[in-house]
Scaffold this motif. Structure first.
Motif, PDB file in Angstrom:
ATOM      1  N   ARG A 126       0.820  -1.215   0.000  1.00  0.00           N
ATOM      2  CA  ARG A 126       0.000   0.000   0.000  1.00  0.00           C
ATOM      3  C   ARG A 126       0.856   1.268   0.000  1.00  0.00           C
ATOM      4  O   ARG A 126       0.349   2.362  -0.225  1.00  0.00           O
ATOM      5  CB  ARG A 126      -0.951   0.008   1.196  1.00  0.00           C
ATOM      6  CG  ARG A 126      -0.302   0.129   2.569  1.00  0.00           C
ATOM      7  CD  ARG A 126      -1.387   0.156   3.643  1.00  0.00           C
ATOM      8  NE  ARG A 126      -0.879   0.257   4.992  1.00  0.00           N
ATOM      9  CZ  ARG A 126      -0.470  -0.780   5.726  1.00  0.00           C
ATOM     10  NH1 ARG A 126      -0.465  -2.000   5.207  1.00  0.00           N
ATOM     11  NH2 ARG A 126      -0.044  -0.597   6.963  1.00  0.00           N
ATOM     12  N   SER A 226       1.902  13.394  -4.546  1.00  0.00           N
ATOM     13  CA  SER A 226       0.593  13.982  -4.253  1.00  0.00           C
ATOM     14  C   SER A 226       0.417  14.255  -2.767  1.00  0.00           C
ATOM     15  O   SER A 226       0.735  13.414  -1.931  1.00  0.00           O
ATOM     16  CB  SER A 226      -0.507  13.025  -4.727  1.00  0.00           C
ATOM     17  OG  SER A 226      -1.731  13.360  -4.109  1.00  0.00           O
ATOM     18  N   PHE A 228      -2.373  14.462  -1.483  1.00  0.00           N
ATOM     19  CA  PHE A 228      -3.600  13.756  -1.088  1.00  0.00           C
ATOM     20  C   PHE A 228      -3.320  12.290  -0.786  1.00  0.00           C
ATOM     21  O   PHE A 228      -3.812  11.742   0.186  1.00  0.00           O
ATOM     22  CB  PHE A 228      -4.653  13.876  -2.192  1.00  0.00           C
ATOM     23  CG  PHE A 228      -4.915  15.307  -2.580  1.00  0.00           C
ATOM     24  CD1 PHE A 228      -5.626  16.142  -1.726  1.00  0.00           C
ATOM     25  CD2 PHE A 228      -4.430  15.819  -3.768  1.00  0.00           C
ATOM     26  CE1 PHE A 228      -5.859  17.472  -2.076  1.00  0.00           C
ATOM     27  CE2 PHE A 228      -4.654  17.139  -4.114  1.00  0.00           C
ATOM     28  CZ  PHE A 228      -5.369  17.983  -3.274  1.00  0.00           C
ATOM     29  N   SER A 229      -2.513  11.668  -1.638  1.00  0.00           N
ATOM     30  CA  SER A 229      -2.282  10.233  -1.460  1.00  0.00           C
ATOM     31  C   SER A 229      -0.867   9.925  -0.977  1.00  0.00           C
ATOM     32  O   SER A 229      -0.597   8.816  -0.534  1.00  0.00           O
ATOM     33  CB  SER A 229      -2.501   9.503  -2.788  1.00  0.00           C
ATOM     34  OG  SER A 229      -1.438   9.794  -3.682  1.00  0.00           O
ATOM     35  N   ARG A 248      -2.951  16.618 -11.015  1.00  0.00           N
ATOM     36  CA  ARG A 248      -4.114  15.848 -10.609  1.00  0.00           C
ATOM     37  C   ARG A 248      -3.613  14.590  -9.905  1.00  0.00           C
ATOM     38  O   ARG A 248      -2.743  13.887 -10.418  1.00  0.00           O
ATOM     39  CB  ARG A 248      -4.939  15.444 -11.836  1.00  0.00           C
ATOM     40  CG  ARG A 248      -6.210  14.648 -11.481  1.00  0.00           C
ATOM     41  CD  ARG A 248      -6.696  13.822 -12.658  1.00  0.00           C
ATOM     42  NE  ARG A 248      -6.856  14.629 -13.858  1.00  0.00           N
ATOM     43  CZ  ARG A 248      -7.930  15.387 -14.119  1.00  0.00           C
ATOM     44  NH1 ARG A 248      -8.923  15.436 -13.269  1.00  0.00           N
ATOM     45  NH2 ARG A 248      -7.976  16.084 -15.231  1.00  0.00           N
ATOM     46  N   CYS A 249      -4.138  14.367  -8.710  1.00  0.00           N
ATOM     47  CA  CYS A 249      -3.804  13.133  -7.992  1.00  0.00           C
ATOM     48  C   CYS A 249      -4.629  12.013  -8.595  1.00  0.00           C
ATOM     49  O   CYS A 249      -5.855  12.065  -8.586  1.00  0.00           O
ATOM     50  CB  CYS A 249      -4.114  13.287  -6.507  1.00  0.00           C
ATOM     51  SG  CYS A 249      -3.993  11.734  -5.600  1.00  0.00           S
ATOM     52  N   VAL A 251      -5.008   9.067  -7.614  1.00  0.00           N
ATOM     53  CA  VAL A 251      -5.628   8.173  -6.634  1.00  0.00           C
ATOM     54  C   VAL A 251      -6.951   8.768  -6.152  1.00  0.00           C
ATOM     55  O   VAL A 251      -7.975   8.093  -6.107  1.00  0.00           O
ATOM     56  CB  VAL A 251      -4.691   7.926  -5.435  1.00  0.00           C
ATOM     57  CG1 VAL A 251      -5.374   7.069  -4.378  1.00  0.00           C
ATOM     58  CG2 VAL A 251      -3.396   7.268  -5.913  1.00  0.00           C
ATOM     59  N   THR A 252      -6.912  10.058  -5.819  1.00  0.00           N
ATOM     60  CA  THR A 252      -8.114  10.696  -5.263  1.00  0.00           C
ATOM     61  C   THR A 252      -8.858  11.527  -6.311  1.00  0.00           C
ATOM     62  O   THR A 252      -9.948  12.022  -6.037  1.00  0.00           O
ATOM     63  CB  THR A 252      -7.718  11.630  -4.107  1.00  0.00           C
ATOM     64  OG1 THR A 252      -6.822  12.635  -4.618  1.00  0.00           O
ATOM     65  CG2 THR A 252      -7.016  10.857  -3.003  1.00  0.00           C
ATOM     66  N   ASP A 253      -8.217  11.702  -7.447  1.00  0.00           N
ATOM     67  CA  ASP A 253      -8.774  12.500  -8.535  1.00  0.00           C
ATOM     68  C   ASP A 253      -8.914  13.976  -8.163  1.00  0.00           C
ATOM     69  O   ASP A 253      -9.675  14.715  -8.782  1.00  0.00           O
ATOM     70  CB  ASP A 253     -10.125  11.930  -8.984  1.00  0.00           C
ATOM     71  CG  ASP A 253     -10.362  12.232 -10.459  1.00  0.00           C
ATOM     72  OD1 ASP A 253      -9.369  12.220 -11.224  1.00  0.00           O
ATOM     73  OD2 ASP A 253     -11.498  12.510 -10.844  1.00  0.00           O
ATOM     74  N   LYS A 254      -8.194  14.389  -7.135  1.00  0.00           N
ATOM     75  CA  LYS A 254      -8.255  15.804  -6.762  1.00  0.00           C
ATOM     76  C   LYS A 254      -7.201  16.585  -7.554  1.00  0.00           C
ATOM     77  O   LYS A 254      -6.178  16.045  -7.933  1.00  0.00           O
ATOM     78  CB  LYS A 254      -8.003  15.976  -5.272  1.00  0.00           C
ATOM     79  CG  LYS A 254      -9.162  15.450  -4.427  1.00  0.00           C
ATOM     80  CD  LYS A 254      -8.867  15.631  -2.954  1.00  0.00           C
ATOM     81  CE  LYS A 254     -10.011  15.076  -2.125  1.00  0.00           C
ATOM     82  NZ  LYS A 254      -9.627  14.914  -0.714  1.00  0.00           N
TER      83      LYS A 254
END
Length: 570
Positions: A126, A226, A228-229, A248-249, A251-254
């Motif tokens: 992970r 990222s 975010f991730s 753009r991340c 994984v989170t699409d942010k």
RNA sequence: GACCUCGUAGCUCAGCUGGUAGAGCAUCUGACUUUUAAUCAGGGGGUCGCGGGUUCAAAUCCCGCCGAGGUCACCA
């Protein structure tokens, strides 16, 4: 040796007419260069030639930087250590020529975590894509995954007395030190793309579905972690030409915009990171494995980027081959595999100077084997022979140089042979004082320091890797063997018992008595020898169940007398 | 597909820009009133992977081939 190395353009820098000036300049400083050159030619060492090259490419530097670097993605194994050893040798050579030189070591710990090595909890999958310094320590003790593996090597480096100047790439990146260079790379991203495209084959492009035009348009020479991730699964959307970019991340699409000067989550990819650091640290020499040195490989690409984008000559390279290992089952070399053998493991068997000597004495282009079997006897012996010659002032210039680079010093005395450390260690319960006394009694000359240093290595070697070599006293009388002995031979054993029941004054005295036992006036010299050999064989079989063993007088002297007498009761 | 390294005595390897094949270990022989996992001296052992080429001269330089190992063309 430096046969077909790509020197496109490089040679032109070192114009021939400059050479006399070069010499003159040095002799002005009191360095008899021409004589020294001859000296180097005669010792013929690889390291001298490399140093020549470094001085030719980068004359008159205040400080020479020899670099090495490893990514702590797993146990740092003995193959990786060649990077350090090779650079170390060159740094030492430069110092020997009166130059100032430092050995810079980069931990590439801002690299992404790529795969979970064997031996690490599979759930670590992970963390893939995160920087190594953001992945936790598998053992939950240290600040990070990277640190776990850094610590192991750093300890060994210290034990070997190697003076490294450490760089931790995460720290460097986070400090913002590279921000300008990152901006520079982004501003020249098309150029970076072009250079890399030059080295890609058409076939490769076809297979990978790379369209040069598309590649050039969308290529951003950076990795973004990222926020975010935490991973590099990111798509760069735009760049403002300064220090701001939008990503753009995946994984989170942010999506967010950052200023990487203030939010340092951006890293250059290897082929730009490497040449960028050559400039940042003023690297003059850096060895690398053949994976980097293959034509079209990362050294070629990085060199082109260094020259064309950053405007700096790349450091002198030196390719090295990997190191082999023998005498250990299921050899696993790669650091990303389990059970990798680290320098720390090697240091349990090899003493530091010997280990360095093994790595430095031959050209890096030659592979060699480290060993965990009886081959180490040979390596220790060969090393000792040179050390002894060195102590006596009889070593060749080449031998002397490598020994000194390895940390051998004059006046250390004769070392205890490893073979003897193994044999005698066993009969003295690995106690240095006991062994020293034994050595003295039996006239073995060896330095006290070497006894201490080698005894524990011999013990590890024997118990952990070569248990079949262990000499153990039998626990019961060898009746099977005794049954094969005739009366005459039994008689000799009886005499030995009598001898051992009495006072044993010294080892040489015991020796003499031992040889006396099988003697018979009726026998000529030849026959006596045979008889003696047979007698010794009998004793070894009765005591340890083998045909041969340590020198008998020493052995008997050191063993538990009562146990021996019991075993000889046949 | 490209490239790299290696191939020399039974083993591990030296032989740098071409000039009569080397070392250590192993083996054999001998010596020290003995040699056993500790000494010393000496001996034997190689058509330098194969085939061409350059040269007065090739282990060494060039070309080709065979064999062993490895790397890149994704990422680092």
């Amino acid at each position: 040796m430096p046969k077909s190395r790509k020197t496109s353009g490089l040679k032109k820098f070192v114009s021939r007419p400059l050479m006399p000036v070069f010499y003159f300049h040095f002799s002005n400083q009191g360095f008899p260069v021409s004589q020294e050159k001859e000296g180097q030619a005669s010792d013929g060492l690889w390291v001298g030639k490399v140093a020549d090259k470094v001085l030719e490419e980068f004359p008159n530097q205040e400080l020479y930087t020899c670099a090495a670097g490893i990514s702590p993605s797993g146990v740092v194994h003995f193959g990786n250590f060649r990077d350090i050893a090779t650079s170390l040798a060159v740094a030492q050579e430069l110092r020997a020529r009166g130059k100032k030189a430092r050995l810079l070591f980069s931990w590439d710990n801002y690299d992404r975590f790529r795969k979970v090595p064997v031996g690490v909890d599979p759930s670590f999958a992970r963390y893939i894509g995160m920087p190594l310094t953001d992945v936790p320590d598998p053992e939950g003790e240290l600040p990070s995954y990277a640190r776990r593996f850094e610590v192991g090597l750093e300890k060994s480096i210290e034990e070997m007395g190697i003076d490294l100047e450490y760089r931790y790439q995460t720290q460097e990146y986070k400090s913002g030190r590279y921000a300008e260079k990152i901006a520079f790379a982004l501003q020249h991203r098309e150029q970076a793309a072009d250079i890399q495209l030059q080295f890609k084959t058409d076939k490769g492009n076809q297979e990978k579905g790379i369209d040069p035009e598309e590649y050039r348009r969308t290529y951003f020479p950076i990795t973004v972690y990222s926020r975010f991730s935490g991973t590099d699964k990111v798509q760069v959307l735009s760049y403002d030409g300064g220090t701001k970019l939008t990503y753009r991340c995946l994984v989170t699409d942010k999506v967010e915009q950052i200023d990487f000067k203030e939010t340092p989550v951006v890293k250059l990819p290897w082929k730009l990171d490497w040449p960028m650091r050559w400039g940042e640290e003023q690297v003059h020499f850096e060895p690398s494995g053949k994976d980097h040195m293959t034509p079209g490989g990362s050294y070629d690409v990085s060199s082109a980027i260094s020259r064309e984008m950053f405007g700096r000559k790349p450091p002198v390279p030196q390719m090295y081959l990997f190191v082999g290992i023998q005498g250990v089952k299921g050899d696993k070399m790669s650091g990303s595999k389990g059970g990798a053998i680290s320098p720390a493991t090697l240091l349990e068997i090899y003493e530091p100077s010997l280990l360095k000597w093994l790595y430095m004495r031959r050209t890096p282009m030659q592979s060699f084997n480290l060993a965990f079997d009886t081959e180490v006897y040979r390596q220790y012996d060969e090393f000792d022979r040179e050390v002894v010659a060195y102590q006596a002032g009889k070593a060749s210039p080449a031998q002397q140089k490598i020994l000194e680079f390895s940390g051998v010093k004059k006046g250390e005395g004769v070392p205890l042979a490893f073979k003897q450390a193994v044999a005698l260690g066993q009969i003295t319960q690995w106690q240095p004082e006991k062994l020293r006394a034994l050595a003295e009694k039996s006239g073995i000359a060896c330095s006290e320091a070497s006894i201490k240093a080698r005894l524990s290595k011999a013990q590890t070697w024997l118990n952990r890797y070569n248990p079949e070599e262990i000499i153990a006293l039998r626990t019961a009388i060898n009746t099977d063997y005794a049954a094969t002995m005739d009366g005459k031979r039994r008689d000799q054993i009886a005499k030995l018992r009598v001898l051992l029941q009495g006072e044993v004054t010294s080892i040489p005295a015991l020796d003499e008595h031992l040889y006396g036992i099988p003697k018979d006036p009726a026998l000529d010299d030849k026959a006596t020898k045979v008889a003696q050999r047979g007698f010794f064989k009998d004793v070894y079989n009765l005591l340890i169940g083998k045909d041969a063993g340590p020198r008998l007088s020493t052995f008997l002297w050191a063993l538990d007398r009562a146990a021996v007498l019991t075993l000889l009761e046949i």
